[in-house]
Design a protein around this motif. Structure first.
Motif, PDB file in Angstrom:
ATOM      1  N   GLY A  99      30.506  41.523  28.954  1.00 26.35           N
ATOM      2  CA  GLY A  99      30.904  42.216  30.169  1.00 26.35           C
ATOM      3  C   GLY A  99      29.778  42.977  30.831  1.00 26.35           C
ATOM      4  O   GLY A  99      28.773  43.308  30.213  1.00 26.35           O
ATOM      5  N   ARG A 100      29.973  43.252  32.122  1.00 32.02           N
ATOM      6  CA  ARG A 100      28.946  43.928  32.928  1.00 32.02           C
ATOM      7  C   ARG A 100      28.810  45.408  32.546  1.00 32.02           C
ATOM      8  O   ARG A 100      27.714  45.929  32.431  1.00 32.02           O
ATOM      9  N   LYS A 101      29.925  46.090  32.338  1.00 36.93           N
ATOM     10  CA  LYS A 101      29.899  47.531  32.093  1.00 36.93           C
ATOM     11  C   LYS A 101      29.139  47.873  30.814  1.00 36.93           C
ATOM     12  O   LYS A 101      28.289  48.762  30.801  1.00 36.93           O
ATOM     13  N   TYR A 102      29.432  47.184  29.732  1.00 36.61           N
ATOM     14  CA  TYR A 102      28.762  47.455  28.456  1.00 36.61           C
ATOM     15  C   TYR A 102      27.261  47.243  28.588  1.00 36.61           C
ATOM     16  O   TYR A 102      26.451  48.025  28.063  1.00 36.61           O
ATOM     17  N   THR A 103      26.871  46.195  29.281  1.00 39.69           N
ATOM     18  CA  THR A 103      25.449  45.894  29.459  1.00 39.69           C
ATOM     19  C   THR A 103      24.758  46.994  30.244  1.00 39.69           C
ATOM     20  O   THR A 103      23.623  47.385  29.932  1.00 39.69           O
ATOM     21  N   PHE A 104      25.417  47.525  31.271  1.00 46.95           N
ATOM     22  CA  PHE A 104      24.853  48.624  32.055  1.00 46.95           C
ATOM     23  C   PHE A 104      24.499  49.823  31.167  1.00 46.95           C
ATOM     24  O   PHE A 104      23.450  50.453  31.339  1.00 46.95           O
ATOM     25  N   LEU A 105      25.375  50.144  30.246  1.00 47.95           N
ATOM     26  CA  LEU A 105      25.141  51.303  29.376  1.00 47.95           C
ATOM     27  C   LEU A 105      23.908  51.111  28.498  1.00 47.95           C
ATOM     28  O   LEU A 105      23.112  52.031  28.312  1.00 47.95           O
ATOM     29  N   ILE A 126      25.254  41.415  40.702  1.00 48.26           N
ATOM     30  CA  ILE A 126      26.438  40.622  40.401  1.00 48.26           C
ATOM     31  C   ILE A 126      27.683  41.499  40.394  1.00 48.26           C
ATOM     32  O   ILE A 126      28.751  41.112  40.896  1.00 48.26           O
ATOM     33  N   TYR A 127      27.550  42.683  39.827  1.00 42.46           N
ATOM     34  CA  TYR A 127      28.689  43.606  39.762  1.00 42.46           C
ATOM     35  C   TYR A 127      29.224  43.896  41.157  1.00 42.46           C
ATOM     36  O   TYR A 127      30.438  43.845  41.407  1.00 42.46           O
ATOM     37  N   THR A 135      34.302  44.154  36.296  1.00 47.30           N
ATOM     38  CA  THR A 135      34.560  43.432  37.546  1.00 47.30           C
ATOM     39  C   THR A 135      35.830  42.595  37.418  1.00 47.30           C
ATOM     40  O   THR A 135      36.135  42.065  36.344  1.00 47.30           O
ATOM     41  N   PRO A 136      36.570  42.455  38.514  1.00 49.36           N
ATOM     42  CA  PRO A 136      37.795  41.627  38.479  1.00 49.36           C
ATOM     43  C   PRO A 136      37.507  40.197  38.044  1.00 49.36           C
ATOM     44  O   PRO A 136      38.320  39.582  37.348  1.00 49.36           O
ATOM     45  N   GLU A 137      36.351  39.670  38.450  1.00 45.69           N
ATOM     46  CA  GLU A 137      36.014  38.284  38.112  1.00 45.69           C
ATOM     47  C   GLU A 137      35.829  38.107  36.609  1.00 45.69           C
ATOM     48  O   GLU A 137      36.309  37.137  36.018  1.00 45.69           O
ATOM     49  N   PHE A 138      35.138  39.047  35.958  1.00 46.06           N
ATOM     50  CA  PHE A 138      34.937  38.922  34.511  1.00 46.06           C
ATOM     51  C   PHE A 138      36.257  39.120  33.763  1.00 46.06           C
ATOM     52  O   PHE A 138      36.537  38.421  32.772  1.00 46.06           O
ATOM     53  N   ILE A 139      37.072  40.067  34.232  1.00 40.06           N
ATOM     54  CA  ILE A 139      38.386  40.286  33.613  1.00 40.06           C
ATOM     55  C   ILE A 139      39.230  39.014  33.696  1.00 40.06           C
ATOM     56  O   ILE A 139      39.897  38.617  32.739  1.00 40.06           O
ATOM     57  N   ARG A 140      39.177  38.350  34.855  1.00 36.97           N
ATOM     58  CA  ARG A 140      39.930  37.105  35.016  1.00 36.97           C
ATOM     59  C   ARG A 140      39.455  36.042  34.041  1.00 36.97           C
ATOM     60  O   ARG A 140      40.270  35.360  33.389  1.00 36.97           O
ATOM     61  N   MET A 141      38.124  35.886  33.939  1.00 36.24           N
ATOM     62  CA  MET A 141      37.591  34.862  33.035  1.00 36.24           C
ATOM     63  C   MET A 141      37.973  35.133  31.587  1.00 36.24           C
ATOM     64  O   MET A 141      38.331  34.214  30.837  1.00 36.24           O
TER      65      MET A 141
END
Length: 552
Positions: free
Chosen positions: A88-94, A144-145, A218-224
């Motif tokens: 996921g994007r959020k974890y990577t940001f941290l 991307i986010y 992101t909604p897109e990653f949650i969907r995937m």
């Protein structure tokens, strides 16, 4: 006439999502603050960590240290791109913000060369590489986010706000550096004050972590993830299939090189040119670049929005074209308005180095270990260190190389003679006298001779080329790849080309100048890269405006 609306449309984006996008952009500001400190404090870092070599080699080392951060960016893109596509994007940001903040803070604590010797530059380069590793996973992820939150018809305009953070990070860095320099004085700042901007980054790290913890996925990653379509092996999917690899090659060789050299020429090489070649006082040069950056910053959003209307490729190719045609003339104009005394001296009394029977060798010496021996090498080394233009000629009738300054001649000397110290003193004295008599300014450019208004105008034009290319081209990159591998596939070619073409631009251009004796010759490197990308992008890069980001 195309109408460009830079105000985001509210349709399709909730107030919470807009807050999330702003938070992502603010976090990226702090990352760029950390990353840009190296370029802005190059002189002080050179003295602290590379004092064991001569000043010219030390400055080259510092430029290479700046580029070292770029070497790890492609690896960071692979490591964190894979993490972003899988976890996921959020974890990577941290993770990326934590790595960037700690490495930046450590640079501020590193002992100088005089204290720990070779361990100082090695420690600096190591921390610089960690910064590059972090940024390799940060910037593409932030783009991307934002893109995965934005409506399709406003995607480039929204991602432009993240790109704008590069300029804001630069402004934040100078907002810390300049007041501190003025408050404690130039001597104290050079001795220890330069460390404070690095140490302050620990506070920015705390703020950035707080911001990132508030982000939603992101909604897109949650969907995937919900549909079980997230990639299990994003690196293999990106580089192991020709369909995706072809797109990676187009991004890395046709689009990003032009964007990288155009942006870094305006934002970084221009500052080097003002301070090292035109000898404009460092603080004045920074203020001029700050003014130009403030003027042009909104154009990232303007040209992003324009590409939402007419397409990505027409906008960034136009930027490549303008940069290829006008970069060298604009830098010549900087000389005219920045140091007219130097310009006039070059016209009235051109310098020619007439080599005798002793041959000249290549003058670029980044390790600072080689010492000039022949009279040709000694003369060329002396003129190159002064940052002056010169032509080369050969005379079979002379055994010793001569430097001609207008109608004045100063004979060189060889270092293998017994009275070398006497000849060295004589040569340096005669050279300085001849240059002064012929009107060459050897100190800082006279403040009253600097047309600051025109320099800001010229810098703004150079920076404008970067604003034209950045948002449209990076948005095109993320639109080229499917959702399941987007983080890896977009970040890797972007940071690979940014590293090799943008990160090494200052050192490469400096090497060309040192080798040719022409202060403008290094600018043909970015101009030629931009010209090549016009052709390559036109042939190989497809238009991506309006692409569906939900494709797997």
């Amino acid at each position: 006439m195309v109408q460009v609306d830079i105000l985001p449309k509210t349709e399709g984006i909730s107030s919470n999502e807009r807050r999330v996008i702003v938070a992502a952009s603010l976090g990226t500001v702090f990352e760029f603050y950390d990353f840009f400190l190296i370029g802005l404090l190059a002189n002080e870092i050179s003295k602290a960590f590379f004092s064991g070599v001569n000043p010219t080699a030390g400055f080259i080392f510092t430029l290479l240290g700046f580029a070292a951060g770029f070497l790890l960016r492609p690896f960071g893109a692979i490591v964190f791109g894979r993490l972003g596509d899988m976890a996921g994007r959020k974890y990577t940001f941290l993770v990326t913000i934590l790595l960037m903040g700690i490495s930046t803070f450590t640079i501020g604590l590193l002992p100088a060369y005089s204290t720990i010797g070779l361990a100082a530059p090695l420690g600096f380069v190591a921390m610089r590489m960690l910064q590059g590793l972090a940024l390799g996973g940060e910037f593409g992820g932030a783009l991307i986010y934002v893109a995965e939150h934005a409506p399709a018809n406003r995607r480039a305009a929204w991602t432009a706000w993240v790109i704008l953070t590069a300029a804001l990070g630069f402004l934040l860095a100078v907002a810390v550096i300049i007041p501190l320099r003025l408050a404690i004085g130039a001597d104290a700042f050079s001795l220890w004050g330069w460390r404070a901007p690095f140490l302050v980054s620990i506070l920015l790290l705390g703020v950035s972590l707080w911001i990132r913890l508030k982000l939603d996925e992101t909604p897109e990653f949650i969907r995937m993830k919900a549909e079980g379509k997230a990639s299990k092996a994003p690196i293999s999917e990106t580089l192991g299939t020709w369909k995706n690899l072809r797109l990676v090659l187009i991004a890395a060789l046709c689009i990003v090189p032009g964007q990288a050299v155009v942006w870094y020429t305006g934002q970084f090489y221009s500052l080097f040119f003002l301070t090292k070649v035109l000898r404009i006082e460092n603080l004045t040069a920074n203020f001029l670049l700050i003014a130009a950056t403030i003027i042009t910053a909104p154009l990232y959003v303007v040209f992003g929005a324009l590409s939402d209307r007419i397409g990505r490729r027409p906008v960034y190719v136009a930027g490549f074209l303008l940069a290829a045609v006008f970069t060298v003339p604009l830098f010549k104009a900087l000389t005219h308005y920045g140091n007219p005394t130097l310009e006039q001296a070059q016209i009235n009394a051109p310098i020619t180095i007439v080599s005798g029977s002793d041959a000249c060798s290549v003058q670029f010496n980044p390790l600072g270990t080689a010492k000039p021996i022949t009279s040709c090498d000694i003369v060329v080394d002396a003129i190159a260190k002064l940052g002056l233009n010169y032509n080369s000629a050969h005379s079979a009738e002379s055994a010793t190389t001569i430097v001609k300054i207008g109608d004045r001649e100063v004979p060189g000397y060889s270092a293998d003679t017994s009275d070398v110290s006497v000849k060295k003193t004589r040569f340096e004295s005669e050279l300085k006298t001849a240059l002064t008599d012929m009107g060459y300014p050897l100190g800082e450019a006279a403040h009253e001779d600097i047309n600051q208004t025109m320099i800001v105008v010229l810098l703004s034009i150079l920076l404008c080329f970067g604003t034209m290319t950045f948002a449209p081209s990076t948005t095109a990159l993320l639109e080229m790849f499917p959702s399941r591998i987007r983080y890896t596939a977009m970040s890797f070619p972007y940071h690979l080309s940014a590293a090799w073409f943008g990160g090494f631009l200052p050192a490469t251009a400096f090497a060309i100048v040192a080798s040719t004796g022409n202060i403008y010759s290094g600018l043909y490197y970015p101009a030629c890269i931009a010209a090549a990308c016009i052709v390559l992008s036109t042939i190989f890069a497809n238009e991506t405006k309006g692409a569906d980001l939900s494709g797997d």
